[in-house]
Design a protein around this motif. Structure first.
Motif, PDB file in Angstrom:
ATOM      1  N   SER B  27       0.827  -1.210   0.000  1.00 41.29           N
ATOM      2  CA  SER B  27       0.000   0.000   0.000  1.00 41.29           C
ATOM      3  C   SER B  27       0.860   1.257   0.000  1.00 41.29           C
ATOM      4  O   SER B  27       0.334   2.356   0.205  1.00 41.29           O
ATOM      5  N   LEU B  28       2.171   1.111  -0.172  1.00 37.35           N
ATOM      6  CA  LEU B  28       3.117   2.233  -0.191  1.00 37.35           C
ATOM      7  C   LEU B  28       3.047   3.055   1.102  1.00 37.35           C
ATOM      8  O   LEU B  28       3.163   4.267   1.093  1.00 37.35           O
ATOM      9  N   LEU B  29       2.809   2.362   2.192  1.00 38.34           N
ATOM     10  CA  LEU B  29       2.719   3.058   3.466  1.00 38.34           C
ATOM     11  C   LEU B  29       3.857   2.667   4.406  1.00 38.34           C
ATOM     12  O   LEU B  29       3.937   3.134   5.531  1.00 38.34           O
ATOM     13  N   ALA B  30       4.733   1.763   3.931  1.00 36.87           N
ATOM     14  CA  ALA B  30       5.729   1.160   4.814  1.00 36.87           C
ATOM     15  C   ALA B  30       6.641   2.208   5.445  1.00 36.87           C
ATOM     16  O   ALA B  30       7.051   2.074   6.596  1.00 36.87           O
ATOM     17  N   ASN B  31       6.936   3.281   4.707  1.00 39.73           N
ATOM     18  CA  ASN B  31       7.857   4.283   5.251  1.00 39.73           C
ATOM     19  C   ASN B  31       7.283   5.048   6.433  1.00 39.73           C
ATOM     20  O   ASN B  31       7.989   5.737   7.141  1.00 39.73           O
ATOM     21  N   ARG B  32       5.975   4.904   6.632  1.00 39.30           N
ATOM     22  CA  ARG B  32       5.358   5.613   7.753  1.00 39.30           C
ATOM     23  C   ARG B  32       5.251   4.743   9.009  1.00 39.30           C
ATOM     24  O   ARG B  32       4.789   5.194  10.041  1.00 39.30           O
ATOM     25  N   VAL B  33       5.620   3.499   8.883  1.00 36.59           N
ATOM     26  CA  VAL B  33       5.423   2.574  10.002  1.00 36.59           C
ATOM     27  C   VAL B  33       6.633   2.572  10.932  1.00 36.59           C
ATOM     28  O   VAL B  33       7.765   2.428  10.496  1.00 36.59           O
ATOM     29  N   VAL B  34       6.372   2.757  12.223  1.00 40.95           N
ATOM     30  CA  VAL B  34       7.403   2.616  13.246  1.00 40.95           C
ATOM     31  C   VAL B  34       7.117   1.326  14.007  1.00 40.95           C
ATOM     32  O   VAL B  34       5.980   1.074  14.395  1.00 40.95           O
ATOM     33  N   VAL B  35       8.152   0.487  14.149  1.00 43.05           N
ATOM     34  CA  VAL B  35       7.955  -0.795  14.834  1.00 43.05           C
ATOM     35  C   VAL B  35       8.555  -0.738  16.236  1.00 43.05           C
ATOM     36  O   VAL B  35       9.714  -0.352  16.407  1.00 43.05           O
ATOM     37  N   VAL B  36       7.773  -1.094  17.224  1.00 38.56           N
ATOM     38  CA  VAL B  36       8.290  -1.261  18.588  1.00 38.56           C
ATOM     39  C   VAL B  36       8.118  -2.723  18.994  1.00 38.56           C
ATOM     40  O   VAL B  36       7.195  -3.390  18.529  1.00 38.56           O
ATOM     41  N   LYS B  37       9.038  -3.223  19.914  1.00 37.32           N
ATOM     42  CA  LYS B  37       9.105  -4.668  20.117  1.00 37.32           C
ATOM     43  C   LYS B  37       8.367  -5.224  21.331  1.00 37.32           C
ATOM     44  O   LYS B  37       8.279  -6.435  21.506  1.00 37.32           O
TER      45      LYS B  37
END
Lengths: 494, 153
Positions: B27-37
């Motif tokens: 969806s071309l949204l990956a650059n907006r995703v922040v991952v926390v663990k």
């Protein structure tokens, strides 16, 4: 009888007094009556012999006047009778039987003479009539007659009666006073026993004994009563001990039940957390396998040769199968933990719904449905849906090689049970393995021949068991199979 | 031009995180995703604490929250967010493999905005993420920024 009953209801004291009163009264009455009779007879005899003696004496005085025919002297002679109070009148008759002189001299000479006995004494109408011959040297000169009243006899009698009555009264009084004092010897121990008994029955305390009162019958009664008390005390003690034991047993049983319940609860919790982890942790790697396979297909499929693609496809199929197994297993374990929520269930409706759910599998098939009239029951709706989906789904699956496939659904009522069945003309099964059908992961066909995980019938069995019903199956290889389940009918549904 | 807000993804499993990012890629949204663990890191990010003390201020447009995570699980994180006056209006979506009634009930009880079960099948997952990204990243109106207000609603 009513009078006897009245006596029965009297107190012991009153009974004893009454008995003594009756006995003393009877004894006195009999005794005094005898004495009175005897005395009366004696007085009578004395009086009679006195009268005869007087007649003889007066007769002797009259010998001379009769002999000399001297009336004046004769009158004087019989007037001697005035000393005998009871004599009221007297006659001196000459040897011809004519009246010679009379007493008292106020009476006329020719007064009529009553009928006197020939000789001796006789008692007529309350009077003694005495007749005595006047004899001189063996020659009878005349007869003396007189009439005497019995007033003295009556007076004597009355006196005696009064005396005896007073005496009887005195004796009776003394007896009653004595019995009032002495009845206690009999009644007190009995009354004591009665009071003691009622006290025990009130207090239920058997740990007491009567004080002994002597060696008579009451003493024996006391002894027996004490024995009985001892026995009751022993039994009560035994019972108390038994009760205590039962209480302890109950307590330990309750404790055990509590412990077991806790164990069960913790086991249940463990199972829940187990199935929770299964759903989470087992599914995650599967999802990853699928995900990466998809990515592989999407991005690198062109770089794989045919063998590589075959491997990828096999991995994908295996993962899908694994996913289905996990889902079924989870579903099965959830079914096991679910509680039955009974409600009226329209079986015909569920069956129709199930058949339409299976449409995606049946639309290209030739299936002859034979659905009979279905009896509705009270059951868990969701669970019943699952049962029918499994059974009808199985029938559809195992008839896939038949043209046409015949699937018959029906029911029958027997007693308080309704039995439903699904019959097909499909692959069937060997009856030797019939009991294996309902086990978890038990399958009688290979996955290649017929897909499946071996959970469906196990779920059916579990659900039916939760409804207090039974499941069973009949079949023959390549001829078909019939699956039955029975459910109890509640009375109001009949 | 409007600066698009971040999407915060709380996911302890690196494979799940990677697959989710791949899906967002679609969806071309990956650059907006922040991952926390884990849960603790999630709250640190949201409160700009710990390793995130120096991050750009501002809340993400949505928090994608896994339930089963080390240290603090998703349910606990959700509870703390709803109890925190500064975070309570943040849209939270559960993204989990659990379909357990207990988790569903707890999440809704604590005021979750949506509950998504990760499909086993990856293409289904991509579809879900696509729709999700469009809805929460673009369509949905966020609550007004409360940092300028003194009174809570």
């Amino acid at each position: 009888m009513s009078r006897l009953k009245f006596i029965q209801n009297l107190s012991i004291k009153s009974k004893i007094i009454l008995i003594v009163f009756i006995v003393v009264l009877t004894a006195l009455a009999l005794g005094f009556a005898t004495v009175a009779t005897w005395d009366h007879n004696k007085t009578k005899r004395t009086m009679e012999s006195n009268l005869i003696l007087n007649a003889k004496l007066i007769g002797d005085y009259c010998v001379v006047p009769l002999f000399f025919n001297d009336r004046e002297q004769a009158t004087e002679a019989i007037s001697g009778l005035k000393f005998v109070e009871s004599v009221e009148e007297a006659y001196l008759l000459d040897k011809e039987g004519k009246v010679f002189a009379v007493y008292p001299d106020t009476m006329k000479i020719n007064s009529p003479v009553q009928i006197y006995p020939e000789s001796g004494i006789d008692k007529i109408k309350g009077y003694y009539l005495v007749s005595e011959s006047v004899v001189f040297k063996g020659e009878r000169l005349g007869t003396i007659l007189f009439k005497a009243n019995t007033r003295e006899l009556a007076i004597q009698s009355r006196k005696l009666t009064i005396t005896l009555s007073l005496l009887a009264l005195a004796l009776l009084s003394i007896s009653l006073i004595l019995v009032m004092k002495l009845h206690k010897f009999i009644s007190t121990p009995i009354l004591d026993l009665a009071n003691f008994t009622s006290a025990i029955s009130r207090s239920q305390d058997f740990n007491v004994q009567l004080d002994m009162h002597g060696n008579d019958e009451v003493g024996f009664l006391y002894e027996q009563f004490n024995n009985m008390l001892a026995q009751m005390l022993r039994r009560k003690n035994e019972r108390d001990i038994a009760e205590q034991e039962i209480k302890e047993l109950n307590a330990s049983l309750e404790k055990k039940v509590k412990e077991r319940t806790e164990m069960l609860e913790s086991a249940n919790k463990e199972l829940e957390s187990f199935s929770y982890s299964v759903s989470h942790d087992l599914r995650a790697p599967l999802r990853h396998i699928n995900g990466y396979l998809e990515l592989l297909t999407k991005k690198y499929d062109l770089q794989l040769d045919e063998k590589g693609r075959h491997y990828r496809k096999t991995i994908s199929e295996a993962a899908t199968q694994m996913g289905r197994l996990i889902d079924d297993l989870l579903h099965f374990s959830r079914t096991g933990r679910m509680e039955v929520k009974p409600e009226p269930v329209d079986m015909s409706k569920i069956i129709a719904e199930t058949i339409s759910i299976l449409e995606s599998e049946t639309k290209d098939r030739e299936i002859e449905w034979q659905v009979g009239t279905m009896v509705s029951v009270t059951a868990d709706l969701t669970m019943m849906r699952q049962v029918w989906l499994n059974l009808i789904g199985n029938a559809v699956k195992y008839t896939k090689k038949r043209k046409p496939a015949i699937i018959e659904i029906g029911c029958s009522i027997k007693g308080s049970e309704v039995t439903y069945f699904v019959r097909d003309n499909g692959a069937g099964f060997d009856m030797n393995y019939a009991q294996k059908l309902f086990g978890v992961f038990q399958r009688l066909h290979s996955n290649e021949e017929f897909e499946g995980t071996g959970i469906g019938l196990a779920s059916v069995s579990k659900i039916v068991a939760k409804h207090n019903g039974k499941v069973w199956a009949e079949g023959e290889v390549d001829k078909g199979a019939t699956f039955y389940f029975s459910l109890p009918i509640l009375k109001k549904e009949v | 031009m409007v600066v698009l807000k971040k999407i915060l993804l709380a996911e302890d499993n690196p494979r799940d995180a990677e697959l989710t990012l791949e899906a967002f890629e679609e969806s071309l949204l990956a650059n907006r995703v922040v991952v926390v663990k884990d849960g603790v890191e999630t709250l640190e990010y949201l409160r700009c604490e710990g390793q995130y003390a120096d991050r750009e201020p501002g809340l993400p447009s949505v928090l994608l929250l896994d339930i089963k995570m080390p240290r603090k699980d998703g349910i606990e994180v959700l509870r703390e967010i709803r109890a925190d006056p500064k975070l309570k209006l943040l849209p939270v979506v559960m993204l989990t493999s659990s379909r357990e009634d207990k988790d569903l009930l707890n999440s809704y009880y604590l005021g979750v905005n949506a509950y998504v079960v990760k499909p086993v099948n990856f293409s289904g997952f991509i579809d879900a993420i696509k729709q999700f990204g469009i809805f929460w990243g673009l369509v949905n109106e966020l609550p007004p920024d409360e940092s300028h207000k003194t009174n809570e609603i």
